[in-house]
Design an enzyme around this catalytic site. Structure first.
Site: not given
Ligand SMILES: Nc1ncnc2c1ncn2[C@@H]1O[C@H](COP(=O)(O)OP(=O)(O)O)[C@@H](O)[C@H]1O
Ligand SMILES: Nc1ncnc2c1ncn2[C@@H]1O[C@H](COP(=O)(O)OP(=O)(O)O)[C@@H](O)[C@H]1O
Ligand SMILES: [Mg+2]
Ligand SMILES: [Mg+2]
Lengths: 1064, 364
Positions: B45, B229, B254, B258, B296, B299, B339, B341
Site C-alpha cells: 500500500s 493509490g 482497506c 473503498q 494505512n 482515501y 487492517h 491483520e
C-alpha cells in the site's frame, strides 16, 4: 461484597478516597499524584470527596483538593469510624497503592462496607482478589491459559522447601499481599529457601508465599492497561526493563516504549495483557508484567509475572512518559463512564486511544544506600530505591544521558568520580550481580575494552542497550581525541547523543565555558518539543516539554511575566515529597499573583510534573546548565530556588554567576548559610551562640582537640559523596575511629563540634528583610543528636520557656535582617543549660514546611512566594516580628523508616537522616497527638503487651524510670540480663531473657515493642543489631532512643478510641 | 554522506544519507506506528510513497524475513530520525557486528533514505499542510532544483499503482477448508496468513482477474485486499466484484473496502494526511465497542454518498468520524477501512476473519 459495576452517576453523592500514607520504599509520591488527580476527577463530576491520608506532606490533603480531609492513621478501625461519620456511598481504593487496596480488603472483610452500604468504585473487590491472591491468580491464569512460571503457593517453611525441591533451584520466593516485593528473593540453596520463606510468610498479610521457578535473565516487559465497565480496553504504553528479570521493576532502568521487541512480540504481549485484564475483570487502570524469552522473535515463549489491579508507580511513570492522565481516566471509569465518553485533555479528542510516542522515555532509580554505611548495594527482586528520574530524548542515548544527569549524584555522562577507585574486578562484580552502579560499570568496562558479547553474557542485558552505551563511550573517545568532534558538526552529533557542555568539557579537556562558546558560535541551542500523546498527528496544546537538539522549537511566546520554579528531582532520603508540596504551592501562588508559572523537574511520581499544574512544564535535569537553557528560552524574569530542597539551592550560585536573576533571598546570602566558616563568623557578629567548632586535618590534631576540649564531640568529614557520616564521639576510642573514617571518606579536613545533648528546637519562618512571621516553634522529642528529620516533633513546643522562646525569635529576626532574607528561614537550635544555640540555618523551605502549614493553617509557601515576588509581609498581614498564637490542636510529626527493606542497614537513630517518610497526628493533648502519630507510623501498642528493654550502660539509670512507668501503665517487661539487673536493683521487675531469646521472641511476634539503645559507638553491636533487624523486618515498634520510648509510653497511657478529626 | 528531502511546497529538510545513494521521489506520508518498520516498508500500500517514521528509533530490534509483508519493500523512500542498530557498532568500542542495521537493509534493496531529520517537525508540517510530493536526494543539488523536481512529480492518483504491486499470476495454497479467493490489489501476507491459519484453501488472484475466473475456482468467499493509490481509478475491479456479491460472501479490507463502496455507487475522497499508524480507535456502531486498529490509507469513503445505496455504515473512526466499516443490507458483504491483520499493529480485530468465515460457512 457487591462486585456490581459502579452505580450510574447520580445516586453516588459522596465518595471516599484512601491515600497511601507515609513515603516508604515501594510507595512514594506517585500516589499523591494519582490520588490528587482522582479527587479532581470526582469533584468535576459533582461528587463530594472524603479524603483520608496520614501524610501531611501531600497535595491531596490540602483543603482545596477534597471536601472533607482527614489526616488520620490509615488503619481499618479509624477508616471504619470515618465511614460511619461521613457515610460515603462509594469507596475508591485503587489510588492509594497497596495500602489503599489492603485497607479496602480489610474493611470489606470486617463487613464495614456492607454495613454502611459502601460500594467499591472501579475494579471490584473480587477482581482485586483474583489479581492479588497468588493462588486465585494462578487459577484465573489457568482458565485463560496464560502461562505462569511453574510455582506452588505454601504457608509453611517446610512446604516451601519441598516445593523448591519439586520445582528445582534456583527459585523465587514471593509473599502475597506485600509491597515492593517485601521479603521476596531468589534462592539458590534450600537454606536460602528456608530463610526467605520464613520472612515472607510473616510479612504476607495472609501468611502465604509463592515458590516459583526462577527465570532471571529473561526480558521484563510491562503493559499499562485501562479497561472500562463496557469492556473497552486500551494499553497506554509498554515499558521494557533494561535490567532483565531478577531486578525489581522499581529498581530497574526502564525505557518506554519497548526497544527490543519486534512488532509481532510487542502485540503478542499486548494481546495477552488485554485478555488477562478482561479475564480478571479489572475496571480502571492496571499494570501487567511479563517475562519474555530473550531469544524470542514473535513474543513466545513468555510468562505472566503479575498484575497490579490499581494505579501504581508504573502507571505514574507511564502517565508522565506518554502524557496520558491514567489516574484521572481511571477515576472517571470508576464513576461508570466509558472510555469513549472521556476526552483526552491534551488533544481534546477521545481518551479511548493508545498514545503514540516520537521520543524515548528513560526512568532511572535513585537508591538510599549512601545513608547506610555497610548496606548491601546489590539489587534483586525486592525494591530498594526511594525515587526515580524521568528523561525524554529523541534518541535512547540522549534520554539515558539526561537521566544520569537528573540523578543528581555528580555523574558526568556515564562517568563518575567513584569509578577511578574501581579495579577490573570491582567493575565486573557490579555487572554480574545487579548493582546500584551497574550503568556506570557497563560504560567503564567498555572504556577498558569489554565487548558487547561478554557484557551480554555477564549481565543478560540486551545488546541493543549495550550498543547504545558503546556509542556513548565511543563519543567520549572522539571528544577526547578527534578535533572534528569539537567543530560544529561534531558538537551537534555529541549534543544529539545527549552530552551536555560539562560532559563534553570533561572528556575533551576544554572548560564548560569554552564548549558553551563553541556551541553558541555554531548556533547550537536546545530546542523544546512537546509531549502530545499522538506523535504530532493532531494539534495539541499540552504545555509539557523536553529539550533536544532539532530544527523546530515548539515553545509558544510567553504571554506575561514568567517565573521558573525549580523542583527537587528524584525522591531521596532528606529530599522527599515535602519539596514537591512546596513546588506545587509555589506554582499556585505565582498563578494567583498573575505570573506565568514554569516548572522544571524530572521526578515522574509527583504532582509538580502533572502537565495541567503549571503554565509550562519542562521535564529536564536540574543542573545549572539545563536550567539556564530553559531560563534563556523562556526569557523568564527569574528563578525560584527555595522550594525544591538542596538541589535548586546548589544551583543558585552558578545561575547567579551566569547572570540569571534568583528571586527572593540573594545568592550571596544563601552562600553564607551554606558555608560553615562564613556562617560561624556571621553568628559571632550577631552575637548568637553556636556550638563551639574546630577543624582538623590530621588524626593527631583531632585527638589533641579531643583531649584539650573534652568530649562528647560531633565528628563529620567536610565533604563526602552523598551522606556525611556524622558521628557522636563520647569516648576517645570512638573519636579516633570516627576521625579515621572521616579522613578516608573525605579529601578535606575533619569537622568537630561540641556535642550539646540538649533539647532540639526547630522553626520555619517567612521573612522579607524587615518583617518576620513564625507560625510555631517545634520541639524534638529526642534530644539533639538525632537528626531533626528522624525525630518526633511536637508542635507547638511545650518545654521551651517564654523567655527562651523570645530569645529564639530574636535570633531569627537578627539573622533575617543580617542576610536580608526574602522567603524562607529554617533554624535548628539546641537548648543546652537553658540557653539556645543555633545548629543550622537553611534559607529555603525545609522538610517541615508542609507539616507546619497543615498544623497551623498558615499558607507558608504562598506567603514566601509573594515575598519573593517583591511584596512585603506587612502587605500580607504580618507586620513586624511575630510568633503566631498556638493552634487549637497539638500536632506531632513522626518519622517513618524503610530500613526493613535494606539488608545490613542498622535501624539506629543518629545525626544522619534515615527516614523515608513522615506522618502527622493531631490531638487535644500532646499525648493524644503522639498516639495518633505512633498508630499512623505503624507503631500500634496494646496496653498489657510485653515491652523488651535492652539498653546501653549509660542509659540504664534512665531505663529504670521508664520501666517503672511502663509497669505502672500495665505493660509487662522483658529485659536482657544487664538491663534486667539494673532494673532489679531499683525494684523494677522484668523477665530476664538472653540476647538470643530476645530475638526469638521478637521473631515469634511475642513482643509489643522493643526499647533498645546501642552499646558501642556507631559500629553495630552484634546482639543489638540482630534484635533491631528482627524488629524492623517484622514491623514491631522499635525505639532506639529513650526519649522516643518515653513518648511512646506517654502516648499509650490510655487506649481510648481515637475520634477522627476533619481538617477545616 | 549528506542527503536532503525537498517538498513541493518549497520546504527542505537536511539530514544524512542512509541506504542507497541517489535520489527518489514520491508522495511523502507519515506513520505513527512504534514498531513494525519492516512491515511498513514491505506493505504494497506504500507503493510510490516516501514514508516518514514518526517514531525516531528505527532498526532497534533487527531485520528478518518473517517480518516481510510482501516479497520486497515497496516504499519509494524512507525518512527516519535515528538509525539505531540492534547491536554494537561493527568497529570501535564494544565492537561486535551482529545482524543487519537499517543502512545495510535499505542498501540491499537499493532504497534511498535519509536519517537525522527532525521528523517531528516534518510530521507536524504534513499534518497541518497535508501530504506532499517530495524528493530525497544524496546528490548535491541546490534546494531550488530539488524542490523543482518534487513539483515535477506526477500526482499518485494518476498512476496505476495496483498493477505495479499485484502479482501477475494466481497462486494457490491448497487446504481442506473453504475455498477463499483473494483479489490481490497489493495484498499483505498477513491477510493470506489469517485465512491459512484458519484452514482455508486460499487462492490469490491478480487484481485484473475476472468474476468468471473466480467462479471457475468455485470460491466460497472473496476477499478484496488493501493496496496503493486512488480507488476512483478502480471502477473495472468494482464491476467484477459487484457481479459476484450476489453469489458469494465478500469481505473488503482497506482499499478493498473503498472498491466495494465504488461498486455500491458511493464516492471516495482524499484525506488531508491520511490515517497511518497502529493506534486508531474505531467504534463498531452495531455493538458500541471500540477497537484499536492498524490503519494505512490516504482515501476514505464519503458517508453522504452511501445514503441511498444498499450499504450501511457499521464503523466510525473516533478521531475524525470517517467511515471505517460498512455492510450490505441484505447480502453477505462487509468491509473495513482498517487492517484486522495488524502487521504492524494490534490483533484486536482478527475476529473479523472469523465473522467472514461464518458467512462463508453458511454457503459451503
Ligand atoms: N520467576 C521469577 N524469576 C526471576 N525473577 C522474578 C520472577 N518473578 C518475579 N521476578 C522478579 O521479581 C520482581 C518482583 O516481582 P513482582 O511479582 O513484580 O512483585 P512486586 O509485587 O513486588 O512487584 C519482578 O519485577 C521480577 O524482576
Ligand atoms: N553541636 C551539636 N550538638 C548536638 N547535636 C547536634 C549538633 N550538631 C548537629 N547535631 C544533630 O545532628 C543533626 C543534623 O545536623 P545538621 O547540621 O542539622 O545537618 P543537616 O544539614 O543534615 O540537617 C541535627 O538535627 C542535630 O540533632
Ligand atoms: Mg511488580
Ligand atoms: Mg538540620
Amino acid at each position: 461484597m457487591s462486585s456490581a459495576p459502579a452505580p450510574p452517576r447520580g445516586d453516588l453523592v459522596k465518595a471516599m478516597i484512601i491515600g497511601s500514607g507515609p513515603i516508604i520504599i515501594g510507595q512514594a509520591a506517585e500516589f499523591d499524584y494519582s490520588g490528587t488527580q482522582a479527587c479532581r476527577a470526582l469533584r468535576e463530576a459533582g461528587i463530594e470527596v472524603v479524603l483520608v491520608n496520614s501524610n501531611p506532606a501531600t497535595i491531596m490533603t490540602d483543603r482545596e483538593i477534597a471536601d472533607h480531609v482527614y489526616i488520620e492513621p490509615l488503619v481499618p478501625e479509624v477508616l471504619a469510624e470515618i465511614i460511619a461519620r461521613e457515610r460515603p456511598q462509594g469507596l475508591l481504593a485503587t489510588m492509594g497503592g497497596q495500602t489503599g487496596l489492603n485497607l479496602a480488603t480489610a474493611l470489606n472483610e470486617m463487613g464495614v462496607l456492607e454495613r454502611w452500604g459502601v460500594r467499591v468504585l472501579g475494579t471490584p473487590m473480587d477482581a482485586v482478589a483474583r489479581a492479588e491472591d497468588r493462588a486465585l491468580f494462578k487459577a484465573t491464569m489457568a482458565t485463560l491459559d496464560e502461562p505462569l512460571p511453574e510455582s506452588e503457593t505454601v504457608s509453611t517453611v517446610d512446604e516451601a522447601v519441598a516445593a523448591a525441591q519439586r520445582i528445582g533451584l534456583p527459585v523465587v520466593v514471593r509473599p502475597a499481599f506485600t509491597l515492593g516485593g517485601s521479603g521476596g528473593g531468589i534462592a539458590a540453596t534450600l537454606g536460602e529457601v528456608r530463610e526467605i520463606a520464613s520472612r515472607g510468610i510473616t510479612l504476607s498479610r495472609i501468611g502465604q508465599v509463592l515458590v516459583e521457578r526462577s527465570i532471571a535473565g529473561w526480558k521484563e516487559i510491562e503493559y499499562e492497561v485501562i479497561r472500562d465497565g463496557a469492556d473497552n480496553a486500551v494499553t497506554i504504553c509498554n515499558m521494557e526493563n533494561i535490567d532483565p528479570m531478577g531486578v525489581h521493576t522499581g529498581d530497574s532502568i526502564v525505557v518506554a516504549p519497548s526497544q527490543t521487541l519486534s512488532d509481532r512480540a510487542y502485540h503478542r504481549l499486548r494481546t495477552a495483557a488485554l485478555r488477562i485484564v478482561r479475564g480478571l475483570g479489572i475496571q480502571g487502570a492496571c499494570n501487567v508484567q511479563f517475562a519474555l524469552d530473550p531469544a524470542s522473535q514473535d513474543g513466545e515463549p513468555y510468562y505472566v509475572i503479575e498484575v497490579n489491579p490499581r494505579v501504581s508507580r508504573s502507571s505514574a511513570l507511564a502517565s508522565k512518559a506518554t502524557g496520558y492522565p491514567i489516574a484521572r481516566v481511571a477515576a472517571k471509569i470508576a464513576l461508570g463512564q466509558r472510555l469513549d465518553e472521556i476526552t483526552n485533555a491534551i488533544t481534546g479528542g477521545t481518551a479511548c486511544f493508545e498514545p503514540a510516542l516520537d521520543y524515548v522515555a528513560v526512568k532511572i532509580p535513585r537508591w538510599p544506600f549512601d545513608k547506610f554505611p555497610g548496606v548491601d548495594r546489590t539489587l534483586g527482586t525486592q525494591m530498594k530505591s526511594t525515587g526515580e528520574t524521568l528523561a525524554l530524548g529523541r534518541t535512547f542515548e540522549e534520554a539515558l544521558l539526561k537521566g544520569a544527569r537528573s540523578l543528581d549524584i555528580g555523574a558526568i555522562g556515564l562517568w563518575h568520580r567513584m569509578i577511578e577507585g574501581w579495579t577490573d574486578d570491582d567493575v565486573w562484580a557490579r555487572i554480574r550481580t545487579p548493582h546500584e552502579h551497574r550503568l556506570f560499570a557497563l560504560a567503564e568496562s567498555m572504556r577498558r575494552g569489554a565487548s558487547i558479547a561478554d557484557l551480554n553474557a555477564a549481565s543478560r542485558i540486551d545488546p541493543f542497550f549495550l550498543g547504545a552505551v558503546a556509542r556513548i563511550v565511543q563519543a567520549e573517545r572522539a571528544a577526547a581525541s578527534d578535533p572534528d568532534a569539537l567543530r560544529a558538526e561534531g558538537l551537534h552529533r555529541l549534543l544529539r547523543l545527549g552530552f551536555d557542555d560539562r560532559a563534553i568539557a570533561h572528556f575533551s579537556g576544554l572548560t564548560s565555558r569554552d564548549v558553551r562558546e563553541r556551541r553558541l558560535a555554531a548556533g547550537l541551542r536546545p530546542t523544546y518539543k512537546s509531549v502530545d500523546t499522538c506523535a504530532g498527528e493532531f494539534p495539541a496544546s499540552t504545555p509539557y516539554y523536553y529539550a533536544t537538539y532539532e530544527d523546530e522549537d515548539e515553545i509558544p511566546p510567553a504571554r506575561g511575566r514568567t517565573a521558573i520554579v525549580l523542583g527537587s528531582g528524584p525522591i531521596r532520603i532528606g529530599q522527599g515529597i515535602e519539596f514537591d508540596y512546596c513546588t506545587v504551592h509555589a506554582v499556585q501562588a505565582l498563578k494567583q499573583a498573575g505570573w506565568e508559572a514554569v516548572v522544571i523537574n524530572n521526578n515522574p511520581e509527583t504532582v509538580s510534573t502533572d502537565f495541567d499544574l503549571s503554565d509550562r512544564l519542562y521535564v529536564e535535569p536540574l543542573t545549572p546548565e539545563d536550567i539556564r537553557a530553559v531560563v534563556e528560552r523562556e526569557g523568564a524574569q527569574g528563578v525560584l530556588v527555595q522550594f525544591g530542597g538542596q538541589t535548586p539551592l546548589n544551583a543558585a550560585i552558578p545561575l547567579a554567576v551566569a547572570g540569571i536573576r534568583v528571586l527572593g533571598t540573594a545568592p550571596e546570602a544563601l552562600d553564607v548559610s551554606e558555608d560553615r566558616r562564613k556562617f560561624a563568623a556571621l553568628l559571632r557578629e550577631l552575637d548568637i551562640p553556636q556550638p563551639q567548632g574546630w577543624t582538623a586535618t590530621s588524626l593527631d590534631e583531632v585527638m589533641a582537640i579531643g583531649r584539650r576540649e573534652g568530649l562528647p564531640l560531633l565528628v563529620r568529614p567536610s565533604y563526602v559523596l552523598g551522606g556525611r557520616g556524622m558521628v557522636i564521639a563520647r569516648s576517645l576510642d570512638t573519636l579516633e575511629e570516627a576521625a579515621r573514617d572521616a579522613l578516608v571518606a573525605s579529601s578535606g579536613p575533619v569537622l568537630l563540634d561540641r556535642y550539646l545533648e540538649g533539647l532540639e528546637v526547630e522553626l520555619d519562618a517567612v521573612a522579607d528583610g524587615t518583617n518576620l512571621v513564625v507560625p510555631a516553634l517545634m520541639e524534638q522529642i529526642e534530644r539533639a543528636g538525632v537528626h531533626s528529620g528522624d525525630s518526633l516533633a511536637l508542635l507547638p513546643a511545650r518545654s521551651v520557656s517564654s523567655e527562651t522562646t523570645g530569645m529564639i525569635i530574636e535570633y531569627a529576626a537578627r539573622i533575617s535582617w543580617a542576610l536580608q532574607v526574602r522567603g524562607f528561614l529554617n533554624i535548628q537550635l539546641v537548648i543546652w543549660r537553658g540557653k539556645p544555640y543555633v545548629l543550622e540555618v537553611n534559607l529555603r523551605a525545609s522538610r517541615t514546611v508542609p507539616f507546619v502549614s497543615k498544623a497551623t493553617g498558615v499558607p507558608m509557601v504562598r506567603l514566601a512566594t509573594e515575598v519573593m515576588l517583591g511584596r512585603s509581609l506587612a502587605e500580607l498581614g504580618h507586620q513586624g516580628i511575630t510568633l503566631l498564637g498556638r493552634p487549637e490542636r497539638w500536632a506531632v510529626k513522626a518519622p517513618v523508616f524503610s530500613t526493613g527493606k535494606l539488608f545490613g542497614a542498622d535501624p539506629l537513630l543518629g545525626p544522619e537522616m534515615r527516614s523515608t517518610g513522615e506522618v502527622m497526628g493531631t490531638g487535644t493533648t500532646p499525648a493524644e497527638a503522639l498516639r495518633r502519630a505512633f498508630v499512623a507510623a505503624g507503631f500500634p501498642l496494646e496496653i498489657g503487651r510485653a515491652l523488651l528493654v535492652s539498653v546501653a550502660d549509660r542509659d540504664k539509670a534512665e531505663a529504670v524510670d521508664l520501666g517503672a512507668t511502663a509497669l505502672a501503665q500495665g505493660f509487662t517487661l522483658l529485659a536482657t540480663p544487664g538491663t534486667a539487673a539494673a532494673l532489679a536493683v531499683r525494684g523494677v521487675t522484668a523477665r530476664i531473657v538472653s540476647a538470643q531469646e530476645a530475638v526469638a521472641l521478637v521473631r515469634g511476634g511475642r513482643v509489643g515493642a522493643v526499647f533498645n539503645t546501642p552499646t558501642r559507638g556507631h559500629r553495630p553491636d552484634r546482639a543489638g543489631f540482630a534484635l533491631r533487624r528482627a524488629a524492623v523486618e517484622l514491623n514491631i515498634p522499635l525505639l532506639t532512643s529513650l526519649d522516643s520510648a518515653r513518648a511512646m509510653l506517654e502516648a499509650y497511657v490510655s487506649s481510648a478510641e481515637l475520634e477522627p478529626f476533619p481538617l477545616g | 554522506m549528506r542527503a536532503q528531502l525537498a517538498l513541493d511546497d518549497g520546504t527542505v529538510f537536511e539530514g544524512e544519507s542512509i541506504g542507497a545513494a541517489g535520489w527518489t521521489g514520491g508522495e511523502v506520508v507519515f506513520t505513527t506506528s512504534l514498531t513494525g518498520y519492516q512491515e511498513v516498508l514491505s506493505d504494497p500500500s506504500y507503493r510510490g510513497q516516501i514514508v516518514v517514521m514518526a517514531y525516531p528509533l528505527i532498526g532497534n530490534y533487527g531485520f528478518r524475513d518473517a517480518a516481510m509483508e510482501s516479497h520486497r519493500p515497496h516504499a519509494a523512500g524512507f525518512v527516519v530520525r535515528w538509525n539505531a542498530p540492534a547491536g554494537a557498532p561493527a568497529s570501535g568500542v564494544g565492537s561486535d557486528p551482529r545482524g543487519v542495521d537499517l543502512d545495510a537493509y535499505l542498501r540491499a534493496w537499493g532504497l534511498v533514505g535519509i536519517t537525522g531529520v527532525d521528523t517531528r517537525r516534518l510530521v507536524r508540517h504534513l499534518r497541518s499542510g497535508g501530504v506532499r510530493r517530495g524528493m530525497v536526494s544524496t546528490e548535491d543539488e541546490s534546494h531550488g532544483d530539488l524542490v523543482a523536481r518534487a513539483r515535477a512529480l506526477p500526482d499518485l492518483g494518476e498512476i496505476d499503482l495496483v498493477a505495479q504491486v499485484s502479482e501477475p499470476r494466481p497462486v494457490r495454497f491448497p487446504a481442506e477448508g473453504p475455498r477463499i479467493a483473494v483479489l490481490d490489489c497489493g495484498v499483505k501476507q498477513g491477510i493470506v496468513h489469517n485465512f491459512r491459519v484458519r484452514g482455508c484453501d486460499v487462492t490469490v488472484f491478480p487484481h485484473d482477474a475476472t468474476a468468471t475466473m473466480i467462479r471457475a475456482l468455485g470460491a466460497h468467499g472473496l476477499v478484496v485486499t488493501n493496496g496503493p493509490g486512488d480507488p476512483a481509478r478502480l471502477g473495472a475491479i468494482a464491476r467484477e466484484i459487484a457481479s459476484l456479491w450476489e453469489e458469494i460472501p465478500v469481505m473488503g479490507i482497506c482499499l478493498g473496502h473503498q472498491i466495494l463502496a465504488i461498486a455500491a455507487g458511493a464516492r471516495t475522497f482524499k484525506l488531508p494526511f491520511g490515517h497511518r499508524g497502529s493506534n486508531h480507535p474505531v467504534r463498531d456502531e452495531t455493538t458500541g465497542r471500540v477497537a484499536i486498529t492498524t490503519q494505512n490509507h490516504g482515501y476514505a469513503v464519503d458517508e453522504e454518498s452511501l445514503t441511498g445505496t444498499e450499504f450501511e455504515v457499521t464503523h466510525h473512526n473516533l478521531h475524525d468520524g470517517t467511515v471505517e466499516g460498512m455492510r450490505h443490507r441484505e447480502l453477505r458483504v462487509f468491509s473495513v477501512q482498517y487492517h484486522p491483520e495488524g502487521r504492524p499493529g494490534p490483533q484486536d480485530s482478527a475476529h473479523l476473519f472469523d465473522r467472514f468465515l461464518d458467512l462463508v460457512g453458511r454457503s459451503v
